[in-house]
Design a protein around this motif. Structure first.
Motif, short mmCIF file in Angstrom:
data_model
loop_
_atom_site.label_atom_id
_atom_site.label_comp_id
_atom_site.label_asym_id
_atom_site.label_seq_id
_atom_site.Cartn_x
_atom_site.Cartn_y
_atom_site.Cartn_z
N CYS A 245 0.91 -1.09 -0.11
CA CYS A 245 -0.01 0.11 0.03
C CYS A 245 1.05 1.28 -0.11
N ILE A 310 -5.78 5.79 3.14
CA ILE A 310 -6.04 4.61 3.52
C ILE A 310 -7.05 4.40 4.49
N SER A 311 -8.18 3.90 4.33
CA SER A 311 -9.36 3.63 5.08
C SER A 311 -9.91 2.03 5.31
N HIS A 312 -10.54 1.74 6.39
CA HIS A 312 -10.63 0.38 6.75
C HIS A 312 -12.24 0.39 6.90
N THR A 317 -12.40 -4.58 4.84
CA THR A 317 -11.27 -4.61 3.57
C THR A 317 -10.77 -3.34 3.71
N TYR A 318 -9.63 -3.18 3.18
CA TYR A 318 -8.84 -1.77 3.10
C TYR A 318 -9.00 -0.97 1.87
N SER A 319 -9.15 0.10 1.67
CA SER A 319 -9.25 0.93 0.46
C SER A 319 -8.26 1.88 0.51
#
Length: 382
Positions: A245, A310-312, A317-319
């Motif tokens: 990431c 980056i968000s959860h 899931t990670y985005s």
């Protein structure tokens, strides 16, 4: 306000000037030329023909590819024409009805070229067929077949190797357009963001930098492009990065850093180029690659930090939001590295301008897609 045509033209000239003066472009190409190279050294490029051809642009490679086949077809076409002429097969030689030709239907230069082309590209013949009458013709056919195999193998290897060059993998590694300077982990740091656009990892990734600038030695000697090592790291260290990431790389500005003597009002007056390198090995192809970019003083923003991208989600899931990849926001930052340990300067708010009376804050709209805060030195009126 929409910029005028003259303003856009001046901006374009400024971008061209910056592009011409920097050693490494933003996409990693080295802007350097070699002059007065001895002609004897040019022979070394021919000795290393494989690397020389791989360094050519695709347009040059395709031109050489086409020229090599046309040249070989034409040369062997002339040889077949000479064989037919020597045997009396040509139409203007008026061969008798019971004449035995070396190659059937080769009666001129055009038909000789067509036979050469057919022999080199396939083993299936039509109306032009070699006969056992001329042993020399059989030897030429064997030689042409072997040379054709070598030519095809060589260019097949060139095309595959050029398509699989590691620098193509580097196209999927992105650096942020701007670098920022702000506090991080109780230290003043220069930060850069980098992202891997593929899900395949770069194994054994290492990040480092070189500061290029002109320096004058105590003896009075001027060193152009003097290289100073710049260490970058992430929270987990600087070697063997888990590069799945986007990562924020940071360089701590301590007393050993060349940025230590710089301040918010002197940074843009400096003349240097920060070149950042990322080395790694692709886990799918096992090819090593190096990604490069560079930053000049105008591309370093003091008193800003990168926006989180980056968000959860609740689903686990990670985005990653790449629309915010290069965007920054102002953050409380001392105006120089030397005063970072000063308690008053440590909590200095750049928007208030309370740390030093010779600095004041001013709003500059539309700078790199954000409204930012710029600092300038002013004289206090008596």
């Amino acid at each position: 306000m929409t910029p005028t045509l003259s303003q856009r033209f001046r901006d374009y000239l400024e971008e061209r000037r910056i592009h011409r003066n920097r050693l490494v472009t933003k996409d990693g190409h080295c802007n350097i030329e070699f002059g007065n190279v001895r002609y004897s050294n040019h022979f070394a490029y021919l000795l290393d023909l494989w690397t020389t051809i791989l360094e050519f642009r695709w347009s040059v490679v395709l031109s050489l590819f086409t020229a090599s086949f046309l040249f070989s077809w034409f040369i062997f076409g002339l040889i077949w024409f000479w064989i037919a002429r020597d045997n009396g097969d040509l139409w203007w030689q008026n061969p008798p009805v019971d004449h035995n030709p070396c190659v059937i239907s080769v009666v001129g230069l055009t038909t000789a070229f067509l036979f050469s082309f057919t022999s080199q590209m396939t083993i299936g013949y039509s109306i032009r067929v070699i006969t056992p009458v001329c042993p020399g013709a059989i030897i030429v056919l064997v030689i042409q077949t072997l040379i054709a195999t070598l030519v095809k193998s060589f260019w097949c290897g060139v095309v595959i190797a050029k398509m699989a060059l590691p620098k193509k993998r580097a196209k999927t590694i992105n650096f942020s357009k701007m670098a920022v300077i702000c506090p991080r982990n109780d230290a003043l740091c220069l930060q850069i963001r980098v992202a891997n656009l593929r899900k395949s990892l770069l194994v054994g990734s290492q990040i480092y930098g070189k500061l290029l600038r002109t320096t004058v030695t105590p003896e009075g000697d001027t060193i152009i492009m003097d290289q100073i090592s710049i260490d970058f790291m992430v929270d987990a260290g600087k070697d063997n990065l888990f590069f799945i990431c986007p990562l924020t790389l940071y360089h701590e500005i301590d007393k050993t850093s060349p940025f230590f003597e710089m301040a918010v009002n002197t940074l843009q007056q400096q003349e240097f180029e920060l070149v950042v390198f990322l080395d790694g090995t692709d886990e799918y192809t096992n090819f090593s690659c190096q990604v490069r970019t560079s930053y000049i003083p105008g591309e370093i923003m003091w008193g800003y930090e990168f926006l989180p991208i980056i968000s959860h989600s609740k689903e686990g899931t990670y985005s990653v939001d790449f629309s915010e990849f290069s965007k920054v926001m102002p953050v409380t930052t001392p105006h120089c590295a030397d005063c970072f340990n000063n308690e008053k300067a440590h909590y200095y708010d750049p928007r208030d301008g309370t740390d030093n009376p010779v600095f004041e804050a001013s709003e500059i709209p539309n700078q790199e897609e954000q409204t930012s805060v710029n600092f300038r030195t002013v004289r206090k009126k008596s």
